[in-house]
Enzyme design. Structure first.
Site, PDB file in Angstrom:
ATOM      1  N   LYS A  38      -5.315   3.080  -2.491  1.00 17.59           N
ATOM      2  CA  LYS A  38      -4.663   2.496  -1.439  1.00 17.59           C
ATOM      3  C   LYS A  38      -5.657   2.315  -0.150  1.00 17.59           C
ATOM      4  CE  LYS A  38      -0.799   1.401  -3.818  1.00 17.59           C
ATOM      5  NZ  LYS A  38      -0.646  -0.098  -4.146  1.00 17.59           N
ATOM      6  N   SER A  77       0.728  -1.277   0.086  1.00 19.41           N
ATOM      7  CA  SER A  77       0.124  -0.015   0.078  1.00 19.41           C
ATOM      8  C   SER A  77       0.973   1.191  -0.038  1.00 19.41           C
ATOM      9  CB  SER A  77      -0.968   0.005   1.136  1.00 19.41           C
ATOM     10  OG  SER A  77      -1.905   1.226   1.268  1.00 19.41           O
TER      11      SER A  77
END
Ligand code: COA
Length: 270
Positions: free
Chosen positions: A179, A161
């Site tokens: 994300k 992420s």
């Protein structure tokens, strides 16, 4: 109180200096985005501890060159599967190839991602959707294609992420939204699949030197001194992320799930 004299942290040792070489013997890794950058480094580190790997991506030439390089460097088998994570069918074919070749999958890295700098006023609907499709839907598609195998092996996921959505980051509306969705997916996998022995964690690398993302950001604005805002006073090294992946897949992390490994944004000592 006297100011703390900053000490620049040394670069990390390879994981093989810390963990035994055979901790991933007979294990199989499936890594999207493994053809280059951070995901390639994570794959290499995991292979150095005995795992075989499939690297998945859109560019077959790059994948094949990387697979050859990693096999030679680690002595383990690395195969390629050409797939766009936006295509559930292509991902299922990549998983089928992996299981035909290695018999199972133990570890999955959901790493494929797309990024470019653009203000929200300059993002078309298609541009925003494209990044959501690669990062968020691509992660979901990868989980859907692999989950039955990960349940069987009582295996583990790592999702790559970012730190962007922990605050407002300019020019990153698309990636920040994408994300945030990845972090949410991982948390749900952790709680839903935990009782079956499946773990799911997120690595949010932050600024890692010598990567495509950082090279592009630095080139855009040379006045940005990101290292000043990192507690350890230096950019991350791809090996830092690789070591974190080795730890998270290792038995040492058997109690670690649903976590987001985030670097703090501001230094307290500068
Ligand atoms: N600014 C604004 N919009 C942009 C853009 C930019 N810098 N780059 C791409 N877009 C838009 C395109 O214009 C298009 O929108 P439109 O149809 O309304 O014009 C949309 O995003 C899709 O772009 P396209 O290049 O057609 O999609 P793709 O699926 O081929 O590739 C990316 C998408 C994200 C992979 C591609 O932009 C890319 O190669 N990025 C750099 C490499 C990268 O992301 N590496 C990963 C690092 S983490």
């Amino acid at each position: 109180m006297a100011p703390i004299e900053p000490v620049i942290a040394p670069p990390p040792p390879p994981s093989t200096d810390v963990f035994r070489n055979d901790i991933f013997k007979n294990k199989v890794l499936f890594c999207t985005g493994g053809g280059s950058g951070i995901c390639k480094s994570m794959t290499e580190a995991i292979m150095r501890h005995g795992a075989s790997a499939t690297i998945v991506g859109r560019k077959l030439d790059r994948l094949e060159a990387t697979a050859k390089e990693l096999s030679t460097a680690t002595g383990q088998r690395c195969i390629t599967a050409q797939a766009d994570v936006r295509s559930p069918e292509q991902l299922k074919a990549a998983v089928a190839k992996t299981v035909e070749t290695f018999g199972k999958i133990d570890f999955v890295i959901c790493g494929a991602a797309g990024n470019f700098l653009a203000p929200i006023s300059g993002l078309s609907e298609n541009a925003f959707r494209t990044v959501i499709e690669i990062d968020t839907l691509g992660t979901f598609n990868t989980v859907k294609a692999t989950l039955s195998h990960i349940r069987q092996s009582r295996g583990s996921y790592i999702h790559v992420s970012a730190l962007l959505h922990h605050q407002g980051t300019p020019y990153q509306a698309h990636v920040s939204a994408a994300k945030a969705g990845v972090d949410a997916l991982s948390a749900v996998i952790a709680v839903e699949e935990g009782p079956r022995g499946v773990r799911s964690n997120v690595i949010s690398p932050g600024p890692i030197g010598d990567t495509e993302g950082m090279n592009r950001l630095a080139a855009t604005d040379p006045s940005i001194r990101i290292a000043d805002h990192i507690p350890l006073g230096r950019y991350g090294d791809k090996r830092d992320v690789a070591n974190m992946a080795v730890f998270l897949f290792s038995d040492a992390a058997n109690w670690v799930t649903g976590q987001v490994m985030v670097r703090p944004t501001y230094s307290l000592c500068r």
